[in-house]
Design a protein around this motif. Sequence first.
Motif, mmCIF file in Angstrom:
data_model
loop_
_atom_site.group_PDB
_atom_site.id
_atom_site.type_symbol
_atom_site.label_atom_id
_atom_site.label_comp_id
_atom_site.label_asym_id
_atom_site.label_seq_id
_atom_site.Cartn_x
_atom_site.Cartn_y
_atom_site.Cartn_z
ATOM 1 N N GLN A 182 24.715 -17.643 18.805
ATOM 2 C CA GLN A 182 24.822 -16.725 19.939
ATOM 3 C C GLN A 182 25.914 -15.685 19.712
ATOM 4 O O GLN A 182 25.739 -14.501 20.020
ATOM 5 N N GLU A 204 24.556 -13.206 17.230
ATOM 6 C CA GLU A 204 23.589 -12.300 17.862
ATOM 7 C C GLU A 204 24.306 -11.242 18.707
ATOM 8 O O GLU A 204 23.912 -10.069 18.727
ATOM 9 N N LYS A 205 25.373 -11.650 19.367
ATOM 10 C CA LYS A 205 26.147 -10.708 20.181
ATOM 11 C C LYS A 205 26.783 -9.645 19.291
ATOM 12 O O LYS A 205 26.750 -8.460 19.613
ATOM 13 N N VAL A 239 25.712 -8.705 16.367
ATOM 14 C CA VAL A 239 24.630 -7.848 15.865
ATOM 15 C C VAL A 239 24.281 -6.791 16.904
ATOM 16 O O VAL A 239 24.132 -5.608 16.578
ATOM 17 N N GLN A 240 24.161 -7.210 18.149
ATOM 18 C CA GLN A 240 23.840 -6.258 19.217
ATOM 19 C C GLN A 240 24.929 -5.204 19.371
ATOM 20 O O GLN A 240 24.649 -4.023 19.592
ATOM 21 N N GLU A 241 26.192 -5.647 19.236
ATOM 22 C CA GLU A 241 27.299 -4.692 19.333
ATOM 23 C C GLU A 241 27.242 -3.689 18.182
ATOM 24 O O GLU A 241 27.473 -2.495 18.381
ATOM 25 N N ILE A 295 24.556 -2.841 16.480
ATOM 26 C CA ILE A 295 23.403 -1.965 16.724
ATOM 27 C C ILE A 295 23.758 -0.926 17.771
ATOM 28 O O ILE A 295 23.434 0.251 17.625
ATOM 29 N N SER A 296 24.446 -1.348 18.811
ATOM 30 C CA SER A 296 24.849 -0.432 19.877
ATOM 31 C C SER A 296 25.797 0.629 19.339
ATOM 32 O O SER A 296 25.661 1.814 19.628
ATOM 33 N N LYS A 310 23.893 3.106 17.224
ATOM 34 C CA LYS A 310 23.145 4.079 18.035
ATOM 35 C C LYS A 310 24.090 5.158 18.557
ATOM 36 O O LYS A 310 23.749 6.337 18.566
#
Length: 108
Positions: free
Chosen positions: A73, A76-77, A79-81, A83-84, A87
Amino acid sequence: MTMEAIKSIKDAELKGEEAIKNAQIQSKNIIKDGELNGNEEYKNIIQEANEQRKKIINSSIEEGEKEAEGIKQAGEKEVQEIISISKEKIQEAVNLVVERIVNINGNS
């Protein structure tokens, strides 16, 4: 009387021999029972040890899976950060390129 004494002694010897044979038989039975009980106890101890081993392994697996879930988890967090952030950086780069194009075209 002597014959009676001799007969009495022989009877006593026979009874003594019979008692010894019975004692030997009982001794063998006791040893045999002891071996059987020992083998049964050994089997029980091994079975209990295997059950405890399985419980410990299952418990360790569960703990490992819980720990792995937490790590997953967190990953994954992250990774999302990333990716964010990517962007946002892409948008900043696009804005910078557009700004430069506008400045270049505006200065011509």
